[in-house]
Scaffold this active site. Structure first.
Site, mmCIF file in Angstrom:
data_model
loop_
_atom_site.group_PDB
_atom_site.id
_atom_site.type_symbol
_atom_site.label_atom_id
_atom_site.label_comp_id
_atom_site.label_asym_id
_atom_site.label_seq_id
_atom_site.Cartn_x
_atom_site.Cartn_y
_atom_site.Cartn_z
ATOM 1 N NE ARG A 265 -51.582 51.191 18.428
ATOM 2 C CZ ARG A 265 -51.729 52.515 18.381
ATOM 3 N NH1 ARG A 265 -52.438 53.139 19.305
ATOM 4 N NH2 ARG A 265 -51.169 53.226 17.421
ATOM 5 C CD GLU A 294 -53.325 54.704 25.758
ATOM 6 O OE1 GLU A 294 -52.945 55.703 25.098
ATOM 7 O OE2 GLU A 294 -52.776 53.592 25.642
ATOM 8 C CG HIS A 313 -49.384 55.167 24.521
ATOM 9 N ND1 HIS A 313 -50.600 54.921 23.921
ATOM 10 C CD2 HIS A 313 -48.450 54.805 23.599
ATOM 11 C CE1 HIS A 313 -50.412 54.440 22.696
ATOM 12 N NE2 HIS A 313 -49.097 54.357 22.481
#
Length: 357
Positions: A265, A294, A313
């Site tokens: 994370r 993001e 990601h």
């Protein structure tokens, strides 16, 4: 009696995967007769369109109005990204089970769901193998500078100078890798690294012992891990306690020429401090799949700092992950239909749901 089910898939966890898994798990077998399911389908735009905040929930795709309309008459919803907000719950009186095919139901308002008698399930471990493999890939890419040398060569530059002693990386065989966090992903990474001959250090305050990693890894303090490891890989969950756990002081405590990797994370790490350390040469390289914001903003240093490797990601992105997610959720749907306790219920205090003993 027919049970109406909404399959709210997207362009990764497809509706056909959800429906096939539900049919397979509720078919005739030891658990009883096949369920009479009536399916409605809604395709959400993720990942073609990024997820975001919807009302009071995070990382969701679609709108409240879409879900309210699609949930009419539905007792069960299986989804990856659909939001479950208080407004949706107030307008979905038939809903009793909301299955999120992710490692955590961040797109569901658990308090409101509990108040409305809706059980919320999730799919822990769905992408553990994929994320572990991606982590290993980033470690190897950073150690051997694979992305940089690829770009140089395709750009017409044969960079033999990368062979200079000061510019080459280490081998995993005989090297020391520290894992911060050792859950489903971390344990898989530890076994893979050990198989390649690396010494594996683990820091995880929630572990009483190493269990099946005994003889494979060594449990140490964070301070010892940072001091000894040549590569540090983050695998902790995002909690108030882990937010910012690796900052400038922790990076400074790492050995000169070491590498940091994060596929967990974005909140765990101070990325500015990481970029500073790579630019100064204190870190040999860094590799990240997750970020504090993001998508990564166009002007971010993460996109321009040499020897920083980034992927968008997608550590958990594999065909097996999508199928696993559908199957894990479908199994709890089958338990719900049989009146059995749910295995992966995020709000076990919800009324009317059998409890596990």
């Amino acid at each position: 009696m027919t049970t109406r089910v909404l399959a709210a898939g997207d362009h990764f966890v497809l509706n056909r995967l959800l429906v096939d898994a539900l049919r397979a798990e509720t078919a005739d077998g030891p658990g009883g007769p096949a369920a009479d399911l009536e399916f409605a389908e809604l395709t959400l735009p993720w990942p073609v369109e990024p997820f975001g905040r919807v009302a009071e929930v995070d990382e969701a795709s679609g709108t409240e109005d879409q879900l309210i309309e699609a949930l009419r008459g539905a007792e069960i919803c299986v989804t990856q990204m659909a939001p479950l907000t208080r407004r949706i719950l107030e307008n979905a009186p038939d809903l009793r089970l909301f299955c999120v095919t992710r490692g955590g139901p961040v797109n569901a308002n658990l308090d409101a769901a509990t108040e409305h008698g809706v059980a919320v399930c999730y799919a822990p471990g769905r992408n553990a193998d994929a994320t572990a493999e991606h982590t290993l890939g980033l470690i190897l890419a950073a150690v051997r500078r694979i992305p940089q040398t690829h770009v140089d060569l395709t750009g017409g530059r044969w960079r033999g100078d990368y062979y200079r002693y000061d510019d080459v990386g280490i081998e995993l065989l005989g090297g020391t890798v520290g894992l911060v966090g050792c859950g489903a992903v971390g344990r898989r990474v530890a076994r893979a690294l050990a198989a390649l001959g690396a010494r594996v250090l683990v820091h995880d305050p929630y572990l009483d012992g190493l269990g099946d990693l005994a003889g494979i890894a060594e449990l140490v303090t964070l301070e010892e891990l940072l001091a000894r490891a040549q590569i540090v890989s983050l695998h902790a969950r995002a909690t108030p306690q882990t937010t910012g756990m690796i900052g400038a002081p922790e990076i400074a405590a790492m050995a000169a020429g070491s590498i940091i990797v994060n596929c967990a994370r974005g909140s765990l790490l101070d990325y500015e401090a990481a970029c500073d350390a790579v630019e100064s040469g204190h870190l040999f390289a860094a590799a990240f799949d997750v970020f504090p914001e993001e998508p990564v903003p166009a002007g971010s240093r993460l996109l321009t700092t040499p020897n920083v490797i980034v992927t968008p990601h997608l550590a958990g992105a594999s065909k097996q992950t999508a199928a696993n997610a559908a199957r894990i959720a479908a199994r709890d749907v089958a338990r719900h239909l049989r009146g059995e306790p749910l295995v992966h219920c995020a709000n076990p205090d919800v009324r009317g749901v059998p409890q596990r003993r």
